[in-house]
Design a protein around this motif. Sequence first.
Motif: not given
Length: 368
Positions: A290-301, A322-327
């Motif tokens: 998964l690209s998100a895992f490979k690219n460090g795009e994994l975030y908490s909630q 919102g901060k993560v998706l649209y800084p």
Amino acid sequence: MNNKNIKLVIITFLITIILFIGCTKSTISKDSSSESITLTDMLGRTIGMDTNAEKIVAIGPGALRLYCYIDSADKVVGIEQIEKDHLTGRPYALANESLKDLEVIGPGGPNNSPDAEKLLSVKPDVIFSMYAYDKAAVDELQAKTGIPVVALSYGKVSTFDPAVYDSLEIIGKVMGKENRASEVINFMKECHDDLNNRTKDLEEDEKSNSYIGALSYKGSHGIESTYGDYSLFKAINAKNVVDEIGKTGSLMIDKEKLIEWNPDKIFIDYGGLNLVKDDYSKNPDFYNTLSAFKNGELYSQLPYNFYHTNIGTAMADAYYLGKVLYPDSFKDIEPEEKADEIYKFLLGKQVYKKMAEDFGEFGKILMN
């Protein structure tokens, strides 16, 4: 009787009338603070009661939370066992620690019925109930106790749901806190509008394909637990890859579908993070495709489903997403500060630090 005596009688009479009117107005003003009202609850039931209740109980998933947004926890005279057993993850309990010391009025939980005998033992003036699925059952509880039972609701989506606003308005009316109820409702609506206004004009090519996983639903689940038409993604006009399925609500997807979607960014709810980490340790090859895992795009909630929706936490999550998706659209927002602003307004205390201690902070997730 001479003119002087006549004038004296007239003056005495007028003074008597004025004093009588003044006393009458004073009495009306005093009585109006505890006058009887009639209201319609969230089951459409018509209930008559006195205003300004001094002793209350709130039963069923989420009822106590809504009450705490409006009025003082000092008026609560008993709580359910489930509220005492599970203290983490519920900001209203963190902000009102004295609640855990109250007398138990029943087991609580969605699958248990209210205990009329225990409710009677604490002598509340009113019972706010989220056991609102069956009108007959609510009527029966009111008949057994002789205490007004007011049914509340979170609606279908809970966060930013009109049913929540209606429930808060009802609580305000019962407790004589209409102004506070209006303030809370307006605050929630303003946050909703703010989230929408920051993102509504973004072009589709400015939006990342996103996925939320490990959402709790009647327990903790792994990455395959997600949500169609997810309310927090909707609040910020995000692109949810799950929506192509065309289903709404809690979903358990085939994990292979996640590879097909290959979202740019993945959010993991802390409530199921340990399950995701356990699965990752057993099957790292799956996740690393998964690209998100490979690219460090994994975030908490932060988890917000705990004895129904912790609305304040959900709102704080929406700002973080919102901060993560649209800084650029959220460049003035510091998620931790925004969370405490929300908690402070709703509950009078800043509890983000405690939530972060119990679950984790807003930020990127590292699997190793």
